[in-house]
Design a protein around this motif. Structure first.
Motif, mmCIF file in Angstrom:
data_model
loop_
_atom_site.group_PDB
_atom_site.id
_atom_site.type_symbol
_atom_site.label_atom_id
_atom_site.label_comp_id
_atom_site.label_asym_id
_atom_site.label_seq_id
_atom_site.Cartn_x
_atom_site.Cartn_y
_atom_site.Cartn_z
ATOM 1 N N ASP A 30 -8.453 1.264 -5.769
ATOM 2 C CA ASP A 30 -8.589 2.265 -4.699
ATOM 3 C C ASP A 30 -8.203 3.655 -5.188
ATOM 4 O O ASP A 30 -8.876 4.640 -4.872
ATOM 5 C CB ASP A 30 -7.733 1.878 -3.498
ATOM 6 C CG ASP A 30 -8.263 0.653 -2.771
ATOM 7 O OD1 ASP A 30 -9.450 0.313 -2.964
ATOM 8 O OD2 ASP A 30 -7.477 0.029 -2.022
ATOM 9 N N SER A 73 2.713 -3.715 -7.199
ATOM 10 C CA SER A 73 1.418 -3.286 -6.653
ATOM 11 C C SER A 73 0.339 -4.266 -7.088
ATOM 12 O O SER A 73 0.481 -4.969 -8.079
ATOM 13 C CB SER A 73 1.079 -1.874 -7.120
ATOM 14 O OG SER A 73 0.844 -1.853 -8.499
ATOM 15 N N ASN A 131 -5.036 -1.928 -5.191
ATOM 16 C CA ASN A 131 -4.478 -0.584 -5.019
ATOM 17 C C ASN A 131 -4.864 0.320 -6.180
ATOM 18 O O ASN A 131 -5.178 1.485 -5.994
ATOM 19 C CB ASN A 131 -2.959 -0.649 -4.899
ATOM 20 C CG ASN A 131 -2.503 -1.276 -3.602
ATOM 21 O OD1 ASN A 131 -3.284 -1.446 -2.679
ATOM 22 N ND2 ASN A 131 -1.244 -1.643 -3.535
ATOM 23 N N ASN A 175 0.813 -1.227 0.000
ATOM 24 C CA ASN A 175 0.000 0.000 0.000
ATOM 25 C C ASN A 175 0.840 1.269 0.000
ATOM 26 O O ASN A 175 0.444 2.293 0.559
ATOM 27 C CB ASN A 175 -0.967 0.017 1.183
ATOM 28 C CG ASN A 175 -1.980 -1.098 1.114
ATOM 29 O OD1 ASN A 175 -2.342 -1.558 0.035
ATOM 30 N ND2 ASN A 175 -2.436 -1.556 2.254
ATOM 31 N N GLN A 230 -0.654 7.881 2.553
ATOM 32 C CA GLN A 230 -1.449 6.679 2.803
ATOM 33 C C GLN A 230 -2.795 6.786 2.093
ATOM 34 O O GLN A 230 -3.194 7.855 1.655
ATOM 35 C CB GLN A 230 -1.681 6.513 4.315
ATOM 36 C CG GLN A 230 -0.409 6.353 5.118
ATOM 37 C CD GLN A 230 0.350 5.090 4.754
ATOM 38 O OE1 GLN A 230 -0.239 4.037 4.553
ATOM 39 N NE2 GLN A 230 1.669 5.206 4.657
ATOM 40 N N TYR A 231 -3.484 5.678 2.013
ATOM 41 C CA TYR A 231 -4.847 5.682 1.480
ATOM 42 C C TYR A 231 -5.775 6.320 2.506
ATOM 43 O O TYR A 231 -5.469 6.383 3.685
ATOM 44 C CB TYR A 231 -5.319 4.256 1.182
ATOM 45 C CG TYR A 231 -4.665 3.649 -0.034
ATOM 46 C CD1 TYR A 231 -5.139 3.923 -1.303
ATOM 47 C CD2 TYR A 231 -3.568 2.821 0.092
ATOM 48 C CE1 TYR A 231 -4.548 3.382 -2.423
ATOM 49 C CE2 TYR A 231 -2.965 2.271 -1.016
ATOM 50 C CZ TYR A 231 -3.453 2.552 -2.273
ATOM 51 O OH TYR A 231 -2.865 2.015 -3.367
#
Length: 176
Positions: free
Chosen positions: A146, A139, A143, A78, A98-99
């Motif tokens: 997202d 990845s 991801n 991530n 970060q997400y």
């Protein structure tokens, strides 16, 4: 005897065929194939990427407005690294985020707001951020999904997914 000489004539039946149903079916088939043909055309956006060399990054390049560009590098675990502008002369230095709403979403909102103000000053208020998403081989698909969700949430209309990395971007991803 006269009766024997007369030929027996059979009664002729009408040979008329009603083609109404066949005409209706043929029109339905024509409409069906026209619709299928229109829907099967690919819907793509023309993306012209300048042909630049890494040795001389600005020689012969016709770059788009780097003030409107944000690059998102995706890696395993991530890991997201973003920077604005060009990697050779970034407007905002590369940083890891970060997400979530306090991470990448906040950065995208802020950058898009700055770019809309910049574009409005140039007389083009509708031109926002152009996001370049670069997923690495490490990845995962989740991801990428997202990030596309975050792009949609932040109302960024112009984005592309690219699998080309410069040597500087590879160094950024390799740094822990």
């Amino acid at each position: 005897m006269n009766n024997l000489r007369q030929k027996v004539r059979s009664k002729k039946l009408s040979s008329r065929v009603d083609l109404t149903a066949m005409v209706s079916v043929s029109f339905l088939l024509i409409i069906f194939f026209m619709v299928v043909g229109e829907l099967s055309k690919p819907k793509v956006m023309d993306l012209s990427i300048p042909s630049c060399t890494e040795e001389h990054p600005f020689a012969g390049c016709s770059h788009s407005d780097e003030n409107r560009t944000i690059t998102i590098l995706l890696d395993d675990n991530n890991k997201i690294i973003i920077y604005s502008g060009l990697i050779y002369a970034p407007i905002e230095t590369p940083k890891q985020v970060q997400y979530g709403k306090n991470g990448i979403r906040k950065e995208l909102f802020e950058r898009n707001k700055k770019v809309l103000q910049y574009s409005a000053a140039l007389g083009r208020p509708e031109r926002g951020v152009t996001a370049i998403i670069k997923p690495s081989k490490n990845s995962n698909y989740g991801n990428l999904v997202d990030i596309l969700d975050e792009i949609r949430i932040t109302n960024i209309n112009s984005y592309s997914i690219v699998d080309y990395y410069t040597s500087e971007e590879k160094k950024l991803l390799a740094a822990k």
